[in-house]
Design a protein around this motif. Sequence first.
Motif, mmCIF file in Angstrom:
data_model
loop_
_atom_site.group_PDB
_atom_site.id
_atom_site.type_symbol
_atom_site.label_atom_id
_atom_site.label_comp_id
_atom_site.label_asym_id
_atom_site.label_seq_id
_atom_site.Cartn_x
_atom_site.Cartn_y
_atom_site.Cartn_z
ATOM 1 N N MET A 1 56.332 102.707 43.750
ATOM 2 C CA MET A 1 55.437 103.844 43.510
ATOM 3 C C MET A 1 56.239 105.116 43.240
ATOM 4 O O MET A 1 55.773 106.222 43.420
ATOM 5 C CB MET A 1 54.545 104.043 44.730
ATOM 6 N N ALA A 2 57.498 104.957 42.796
ATOM 7 C CA ALA A 2 58.347 106.120 42.545
ATOM 8 C C ALA A 2 57.688 107.043 41.532
ATOM 9 O O ALA A 2 57.129 106.591 40.525
ATOM 10 C CB ALA A 2 59.705 105.665 42.045
ATOM 11 N N GLU A 3 57.747 108.326 41.782
ATOM 12 C CA GLU A 3 57.139 109.323 40.909
ATOM 13 C C GLU A 3 58.236 110.112 40.218
ATOM 14 O O GLU A 3 59.242 110.472 40.831
ATOM 15 C CB GLU A 3 56.279 110.281 41.736
ATOM 16 N N ILE A 4 58.040 110.369 38.938
ATOM 17 C CA ILE A 4 58.981 111.211 38.201
ATOM 18 C C ILE A 4 58.304 112.562 37.995
ATOM 19 O O ILE A 4 57.275 112.670 37.313
ATOM 20 C CB ILE A 4 59.367 110.566 36.865
ATOM 21 N N VAL A 5 58.847 113.589 38.601
ATOM 22 C CA VAL A 5 58.272 114.937 38.561
ATOM 23 C C VAL A 5 59.262 115.836 37.834
ATOM 24 O O VAL A 5 60.371 116.079 38.321
ATOM 25 C CB VAL A 5 58.003 115.467 39.985
ATOM 26 N N LEU A 6 58.867 116.308 36.666
ATOM 27 C CA LEU A 6 59.815 117.032 35.818
ATOM 28 C C LEU A 6 59.362 118.431 35.414
ATOM 29 O O LEU A 6 60.160 119.202 34.908
ATOM 30 C CB LEU A 6 60.077 116.226 34.533
ATOM 31 N N TYR A 7 58.088 118.731 35.609
ATOM 32 C CA TYR A 7 57.560 119.976 35.065
ATOM 33 C C TYR A 7 58.373 121.186 35.519
ATOM 34 O O TYR A 7 58.758 122.041 34.718
ATOM 35 C CB TYR A 7 56.095 120.144 35.464
ATOM 36 N N ASP A 8 58.649 121.245 36.812
ATOM 37 C CA ASP A 8 59.375 122.397 37.331
ATOM 38 C C ASP A 8 60.835 122.392 36.897
ATOM 39 O O ASP A 8 61.422 123.443 36.629
ATOM 40 C CB ASP A 8 59.282 122.403 38.866
ATOM 41 N N THR A 9 61.436 121.198 36.819
ATOM 42 C CA THR A 9 62.832 121.088 36.370
ATOM 43 C C THR A 9 62.971 121.584 34.941
ATOM 44 O O THR A 9 63.898 122.344 34.607
ATOM 45 C CB THR A 9 63.299 119.620 36.458
ATOM 46 N N VAL A 10 62.051 121.147 34.088
ATOM 47 C CA VAL A 10 62.086 121.576 32.686
ATOM 48 C C VAL A 10 61.890 123.088 32.587
ATOM 49 O O VAL A 10 62.567 123.771 31.811
ATOM 50 C CB VAL A 10 61.007 120.818 31.879
ATOM 51 N N GLY A 11 60.961 123.612 33.403
ATOM 52 C CA GLY A 11 60.751 125.056 33.407
ATOM 53 C C GLY A 11 62.005 125.819 33.788
ATOM 54 O O GLY A 11 62.309 126.875 33.216
ATOM 55 N N SER A 12 62.765 125.275 34.732
ATOM 56 C CA SER A 12 64.007 125.914 35.157
ATOM 57 C C SER A 12 65.031 125.941 34.018
ATOM 58 O O SER A 12 65.727 126.938 33.810
ATOM 59 C CB SER A 12 64.578 125.167 36.365
ATOM 60 N N ILE A 13 65.109 124.849 33.255
ATOM 61 C CA ILE A 13 66.051 124.801 32.131
ATOM 62 C C ILE A 13 65.639 125.781 31.039
ATOM 63 O O ILE A 13 66.489 126.473 30.445
ATOM 64 C CB ILE A 13 66.140 123.358 31.584
ATOM 65 N N ILE A 14 64.344 125.894 30.794
ATOM 66 C CA ILE A 14 63.861 126.860 29.793
ATOM 67 C C ILE A 14 64.228 128.280 30.211
ATOM 68 O O ILE A 14 64.651 129.103 29.387
ATOM 69 C CB ILE A 14 62.342 126.705 29.589
ATOM 70 N N ARG A 15 64.074 128.566 31.501
ATOM 71 C CA ARG A 15 64.445 129.904 31.986
ATOM 72 C C ARG A 15 65.946 130.141 31.815
ATOM 73 O O ARG A 15 66.361 131.247 31.475
ATOM 74 C CB ARG A 15 64.044 130.055 33.456
ATOM 75 N N SER A 16 66.746 129.119 32.065
ATOM 76 C CA SER A 16 68.202 129.257 31.883
ATOM 77 C C SER A 16 68.535 129.546 30.424
ATOM 78 O O SER A 16 69.369 130.398 30.110
ATOM 79 C CB SER A 16 68.918 127.972 32.330
ATOM 80 N N LEU A 17 67.870 128.829 29.505
ATOM 81 C CA LEU A 17 68.131 129.042 28.083
ATOM 82 C C LEU A 17 67.746 130.451 27.650
ATOM 83 O O LEU A 17 68.350 131.014 26.725
ATOM 84 C CB LEU A 17 67.341 128.020 27.257
ATOM 85 N N GLY A 18 66.761 131.032 28.311
ATOM 86 C CA GLY A 18 66.325 132.372 27.943
ATOM 87 C C GLY A 18 67.058 133.487 28.642
ATOM 88 O O GLY A 18 66.806 134.670 28.384
ATOM 89 N N SER A 19 67.970 133.142 29.539
ATOM 90 C CA SER A 19 68.660 134.181 30.306
ATOM 91 C C SER A 19 69.612 134.965 29.422
ATOM 92 O O SER A 19 70.187 134.451 28.456
ATOM 93 C CB SER A 19 69.439 133.547 31.459
ATOM 94 N N LEU A 20 69.802 136.232 29.770
ATOM 95 C CA LEU A 20 70.704 137.103 29.024
ATOM 96 C C LEU A 20 72.130 136.589 29.070
ATOM 97 O O LEU A 20 72.881 136.679 28.092
ATOM 98 C CB LEU A 20 70.634 138.524 29.596
ATOM 99 N N ALA A 21 72.502 136.018 30.239
ATOM 100 C CA ALA A 21 73.874 135.531 30.400
ATOM 101 C C ALA A 21 74.165 134.422 29.404
ATOM 102 O O ALA A 21 75.205 134.405 28.739
ATOM 103 C CB ALA A 21 74.081 135.031 31.829
#
Length: 1127
Positions: A1-21
Amino acid sequence: MAEIVLYDTVGSIIRSLGSLALQEIGVLWGFKDELRKLGDTISTIQAVLLDAEEKQAYNHAVKDWLRKLKDAMYDADDLLDDYSTQLLRRQVMTRDKKMAKQVRIFFSKSNQLVYGFKMGHRIKAVRARLDEIATDRIKFGFNEYTTTTQFEHMKRQDTHSFVHGEDVIGREDDKESIKKLLFDPNMNEKNVSIIPIVGIGGQGKTTLAQYVYNDEEVQRHFDLRMWACVSDPFDLKTIVVKLIESATKERPKSLEMDPLQSELRAKIDGKRYLLVLDDVWNENHGTWSNLEKLLVGGLRGSKVLITTRSEKVAEITGTVSPYPLRGLSENNSWNLFKKMAFKDGEEPNNPKLVEIGREIIQKCAQVPLAIRSIGSLLYFKNSEDDWLYFKNHELYKITQQENDIFPILKLSYDHLPSHLKQCFAFCSLFPKDCEIEMKVLIQLWIAQGFLHSSYGNRHLEDIGREYFMDLLWRSFFQDVQRNIFGEIEKCKMHDLIHDLAQSVAGEECTILYPDREKVVERTRHVAFHSSNSLPDIPTLLPKPNKMRTLLLGIPILPTLCDDLNLYNAVLELNKPVSNTLISSFKCLRALNLSRSSIQKVPNSIGKLVHLRFLDLSRNEDIKLLPASITKLQNLHTLKLEYCFKLTALPEDTRNLISLRHLELGGCNSLTHMPYGLGKLTALQTLSLYILGQKKSSLPKTKGGLGDLDSLDELREVLQIKGLEHSRSSPLEAKAANLERKRHIQWLMLKWDPESSDESDKAIVNDEQLLQNLRPHLNLKFLTIDGYAGVTLSSWVPSLSNLTVIVIENCKWLQHIPPFPLLRGVYLKNLNELEYISNDGSYVSSSPLKILILINLPKLRGWRKMWETDHLPLFPSFPSLSYLCIKNCPIMPLATGNKTTPSSSSLLSDLSKLKHLYLVELEQLEYLPLEWLQNLTSLKTLGIWDCRKMRISISPLFQHLTSLENLSILRCKELINNENEDGAHGLGPTRFGHLSIVGVPNLVSLPRELRGVTTLQGLQIMDCPSLVSLPEWIGDLTSLQELEVINCPNLISLPEGMHRVTSLGRLTITKCRSLEERCEQGTGEDWPKIAHVPNFHNGGDGHLKDWKASQTRQMYQEIYKVLHIVAS
């Protein structure tokens, strides 16, 4: 019954890509467009993720698509982390003049071109994978959602009983039934009876056992109580270690089985004990018998309480019929549901909502855990429509077999938002019954990138605490413990909740047990249950370069600390292997090597550039850390507590620019802090800051107080040691700007007391130094140790939130300002202090709960008396719970005579006092009547080394009606009232233990003891005039332990000894004549004691051992009361 939960992980990567740094890096190395395209692809995928996560439960193809996406996302995250790490390296290099050459090379045109070309290819490769995955999404027909499940951080008005589990609902009758079984001395022919409690998972077996275990009557009935969670596998050595730790509160010195079983036997022999073995699964009769043989030495009436889900376990272990634990009644089920689902536990005025709620709990099968879980879930749903939808469309979708509440628990998980799902699944790395430290758990969540802030100014730790509380309020955590500040420190997970965490985590998180061959390639987080196979890590983990978490030091089993000595062989004896081993985990975010007995951390640790969390604590042999550790620019947490031999931190520690937690408690060999720690402006934890001896001829390598200036985010505890090294420059303390550090709750300021002298310069410098160390007004605890000043600083009384002050080893201190709102005062070794309040101020009533006065040779009173002043020397302390006075030789504790009240008495209003120790008070000749009349709540009284005191038991028993423990050491005389003929039902009703030590005139036992049927322990030591024990000793029907040590004139035992059938342990030592008469089988007095199961004749007994034991107990009580006071 393993669950793959990615929504928040993907959101974190999108935020990283948009960072000024990252945008800055893209421009610098020429791949800004590639980063933009990558972001577009990931955003396209995120739009369908919520729908995909819902469909994975019944569509294997969708689950496979999500699995491929997760692998790609991990690689994307590693790639982006490489870029941001380069930016951090750039920050470090540009601010450090010593690295000028490296900076030129790093920013050379050729280097930038090569690096940009290489990274550009990596981005394209990751984007190609994600483009293919994004294309595949079309065939599944996913719906696009732009937001996750609506979620609010809601708080309960009253979480105390919920968090602590103090209000157990519907189990009062069960508790009373179990107590009857526990109190029955004739349950069977054996000394030790075994009572199984049987019930399905979540029924409340452990809760009931805890409820019984902590009952006051149960605590008084048993001499010793022990608790061990057994779970699976059933390991005899582990269980024995847990029992010894539970009984002694200390870890066994040896973990070999022979000394372990001897120590356990010695602890339980001759005692009526209660042992709880929680969550037993072992169905092997032979394995159980091996444990049972170790438990037979208890006194008749000893009980073992077992909780289990297995009827077969109950049949194998029980010496009586098992106690079947049923579900809650309908009324109690509703009461528990109300408590969890409604604000303040009050039934709402909406009859329809009540009707829906009652229908919902029918599905919970009267199981408390299910009711808690569903009730907690509905607490966050406010409307009637929400409840109806849940009942009609979600609750009734689940299939549930009899006695199976797992589907209901899974439903609670399904309602978690994405960010909480991944945090909860990660908890599967902590084994069953493990105490999870909230702070460490949050640090691990941060290391994995699970936490993010929508607002730039919020600390991730605060967000993590919010996540933790959300899971706690939903009943995913339980058994909360609090620290000295009243904040949550530890928790546990119910076994079924842990099963749920393992189920949803699947292969992503794994606890590696000894019998497991290896983990699968998709595993990213691993905790080792035992280190027997640690040398084979390379074969156990086929893809170490994919690992993100490696926990080798979690105290999963008590034996793990010693098992990990094997790991020393890997890291120290085989250096090439260890360096290769460490460097192979190149994507690691969290590494725990605590308790590993390692002597040297390999240099390859510096290659783990993604590392956020590193725990090296409790490795006692580490002396230095490798310089390479300062290359870990992403490191957030570095735990080094109790590395006792660690002498210094690396010189370039300041390069750890992301560091938020530097935990150094117990690093007693550290000599100084490295220069430049002030650059670590994100630091929140710096538990120890040591000032080293200044050497002006050398370059500045040691940190000073000025380095604390910019560390305004520090919180909880800050201990500054070595302040004597700043005496010559007290103005430097001002640069620390402690007044700005509003989050610090406990400030400890320490000078070496041996370094101070009586010179005016030392006194003035220390006073200036302390004045310049003014803290923020939020401070709750203050410790001042070794200070050479005469007065405390003017800021001390202005600390309006201060609850506890500790002042010790301040040789010249003469004045202490008034603290009207303090709840704890600890004063020790203050040679010149005459009055605690020297300005004549007086507080008529104080909230003080604990007062410790030790070695104050000139103390005369609480306040200085004036000629026109008619107020008493001591204020009233109506809330005082704990009082210890030691070696205050001129303190006027009592004036007048035994029967005349004294206006200056310290003990004039102490009706709530529970513990009183009077130690080395030469001026005290008697206990005044007014004291005794006020001490109506006193449980423990210790009178030690008051060599002029004459003590009479009769008035003690008459007035101290709550007394449970009395110890008398080296007083002048113990008065035996010849007219007293026993207690006759008067006096303390719970008096259980009496120690009389070093009383030279004691000829016989005090007659007041006759008829004290509650007395369980009696100790007589170093009483040379004792010539006989009374015949009425046979009337002490509860006496379980009797010790007679170094009473040389006691030559025989009374006939009444044979009537003390409750006696389980008898010790006769250094009483030569009596020892001969009590020789087993041949002595004249042997028939009188032949019934005693544990008899120790001869050997040695030392007064210093007794006093050390009693003093240790006293300080344990001090800490316990301090904990209560603080919270």
